[in-house]
Design a protein around this motif. Sequence first.
Motif, PDB file in Angstrom:
ATOM      1  N   VAL A 101       0.662  -1.406  -0.007  1.00 45.80           N
ATOM      2  CA  VAL A 101       0.133  -0.125   0.517  1.00 45.80           C
ATOM      3  C   VAL A 101       0.831   1.513  -0.197  1.00 45.80           C
ATOM      4  O   VAL A 101       1.486   1.489   0.703  1.00 45.80           O
ATOM      5  N   LEU A 102       0.935   1.708  -1.598  1.00 48.02           N
ATOM      6  CA  LEU A 102       1.203   3.244  -1.012  1.00 48.02           C
ATOM      7  C   LEU A 102       0.790   4.246  -1.797  1.00 48.02           C
ATOM      8  O   LEU A 102      -0.279   4.088  -1.488  1.00 48.02           O
ATOM      9  N   LYS A 103       1.527   5.655  -1.041  1.00 42.95           N
ATOM     10  CA  LYS A 103       0.710   6.598  -1.160  1.00 42.95           C
ATOM     11  C   LYS A 103       0.823   7.219  -2.723  1.00 42.95           C
ATOM     12  O   LYS A 103       2.003   7.629  -3.434  1.00 42.95           O
ATOM     13  N   GLU A 104      -0.340   7.457  -2.684  1.00 40.20           N
ATOM     14  CA  GLU A 104      -1.152   7.693  -4.251  1.00 40.20           C
ATOM     15  C   GLU A 104      -0.807   9.630  -4.368  1.00 40.20           C
ATOM     16  O   GLU A 104      -0.123   9.534  -3.950  1.00 40.20           O
ATOM     17  N   ASN A 105      -0.560   9.722  -5.362  1.00 43.69           N
ATOM     18  CA  ASN A 105       0.282  10.876  -6.435  1.00 43.69           C
ATOM     19  C   ASN A 105       1.612  11.364  -6.224  1.00 43.69           C
ATOM     20  O   ASN A 105       1.957  11.563  -7.084  1.00 43.69           O
ATOM     21  N   SER A 106       2.046  10.098  -5.447  1.00 46.89           N
ATOM     22  CA  SER A 106       3.564  10.785  -4.717  1.00 46.89           C
ATOM     23  C   SER A 106       4.367  10.500  -6.307  1.00 46.89           C
ATOM     24  O   SER A 106       4.135   9.052  -7.638  1.00 46.89           O
ATOM     25  N   PRO A 107       5.841  10.560  -6.141  1.00 44.77           N
ATOM     26  CA  PRO A 107       6.210  10.781  -7.878  1.00 44.77           C
ATOM     27  C   PRO A 107       7.301   8.916  -7.581  1.00 44.77           C
ATOM     28  O   PRO A 107       7.476   8.005  -8.358  1.00 44.77           O
ATOM     29  N   LYS A 136       6.744  -3.811 -12.365  1.00 42.28           N
ATOM     30  CA  LYS A 136       7.653  -5.038 -13.238  1.00 42.28           C
ATOM     31  C   LYS A 136       8.518  -6.108 -12.936  1.00 42.28           C
ATOM     32  O   LYS A 136       8.700  -7.417 -13.578  1.00 42.28           O
ATOM     33  N   ASN A 137       8.224  -6.152 -11.526  1.00 41.72           N
ATOM     34  CA  ASN A 137       8.734  -7.528 -10.815  1.00 41.72           C
ATOM     35  C   ASN A 137       7.421  -8.371 -10.333  1.00 41.72           C
ATOM     36  O   ASN A 137       7.617  -9.364  -9.681  1.00 41.72           O
ATOM     37  N   GLY A 138       6.078  -7.979 -11.033  1.00 46.50           N
ATOM     38  CA  GLY A 138       5.536  -8.536 -11.065  1.00 46.50           C
ATOM     39  C   GLY A 138       4.433  -8.520  -9.297  1.00 46.50           C
ATOM     40  O   GLY A 138       3.612  -9.439  -8.781  1.00 46.50           O
ATOM     41  N   ILE A 139       4.396  -7.376  -8.721  1.00 52.07           N
ATOM     42  CA  ILE A 139       4.656  -6.811  -7.822  1.00 52.07           C
ATOM     43  C   ILE A 139       2.910  -5.936  -8.448  1.00 52.07           C
ATOM     44  O   ILE A 139       3.576  -4.896  -8.324  1.00 52.07           O
ATOM     45  N   HIS A 140       1.788  -6.493  -6.871  1.00 53.12           N
ATOM     46  CA  HIS A 140       0.499  -5.110  -7.291  1.00 53.12           C
ATOM     47  C   HIS A 140       0.614  -4.866  -6.263  1.00 53.12           C
ATOM     48  O   HIS A 140       1.300  -4.503  -5.435  1.00 53.12           O
ATOM     49  N   VAL A 141       0.325  -3.331  -6.805  1.00 55.44           N
ATOM     50  CA  VAL A 141       0.643  -2.164  -5.695  1.00 55.44           C
ATOM     51  C   VAL A 141      -0.599  -1.452  -5.877  1.00 55.44           C
ATOM     52  O   VAL A 141      -1.367  -1.175  -6.902  1.00 55.44           O
ATOM     53  N   ILE A 142      -0.850  -0.991  -4.954  1.00 51.81           N
ATOM     54  CA  ILE A 142      -2.639  -0.516  -4.417  1.00 51.81           C
ATOM     55  C   ILE A 142      -2.533   0.624  -3.119  1.00 51.81           C
ATOM     56  O   ILE A 142      -1.127   1.240  -2.589  1.00 51.81           O
ATOM     57  N   SER A 143      -3.341   1.896  -3.637  1.00 52.36           N
ATOM     58  CA  SER A 143      -2.910   3.466  -3.174  1.00 52.36           C
ATOM     59  C   SER A 143      -3.915   3.151  -1.371  1.00 52.36           C
ATOM     60  O   SER A 143      -4.488   2.318  -1.193  1.00 52.36           O
ATOM     61  N   GLU A 144      -3.499   3.989  -0.678  1.00 46.87           N
ATOM     62  CA  GLU A 144      -4.646   4.344   0.831  1.00 46.87           C
ATOM     63  C   GLU A 144      -5.775   4.271   0.439  1.00 46.87           C
ATOM     64  O   GLU A 144      -6.490   4.342   0.988  1.00 46.87           O
ATOM     65  N   LYS A 145      -6.261   4.750  -1.200  1.00 44.51           N
ATOM     66  CA  LYS A 145      -7.895   4.786  -1.126  1.00 44.51           C
ATOM     67  C   LYS A 145      -8.605   3.274  -1.420  1.00 44.51           C
ATOM     68  O   LYS A 145      -9.252   3.232  -1.112  1.00 44.51           O
ATOM     69  N   GLU A 146      -7.801   2.796  -2.578  1.00 46.68           N
ATOM     70  CA  GLU A 146      -8.052   1.494  -2.531  1.00 46.68           C
ATOM     71  C   GLU A 146      -7.817   0.305  -1.127  1.00 46.68           C
ATOM     72  O   GLU A 146      -8.662  -0.279  -0.949  1.00 46.68           O
TER      73      GLU A 146
END
Length: 150
Positions: A101-107, A136-146
């Motif tokens: 879970v990573l912060k949306e909008n960040s570069p 690219k390494n097959g890892i799914h990332v979602i935002s804090e909103k998701e």
Amino acid sequence: MILVSACLIGQNVRYDGNNSLNEKIRRLMDEGKAIAVCPEVFGGLSIPRLPAEIEHGDGHDVLEGKSKIVDTSGKDVTEEFLKGAYETLDVFKEFQPSMVVLKENSPSCGSSFIYDGTFSGNKIQGAGVTTALLEKNGIHVISEKEFEAL
């Protein structure tokens, strides 16, 4: 165990020295169920630091060398962002969390949206460089909103 952006647990690591506290994610950290990362700090950038955005594309373009990340002074900070992305990938490989879970909008951390590179506040669809590397390494990332919607 989940991997989360450090700003989401209340650590003051954002470019402006503040955080983006998410109470639900903070509770998981308090329960020992989360690992916090800040790719930009991993990359050697200071707190606070000048805002930075990806020029002409998103994190996938940065990984391919087609785009770069610059701060508001015009300084190219691409290498720092890439270093932090690879450090974050190493943390993922070490701990094998079930979710990221990573912060949306960040570069670095944006998973669906990032700022458009003009420092005008406009957002575009795209991924930050850390998210792009994880994907690219097959890892799914979602935002804090998701995450909140789960």
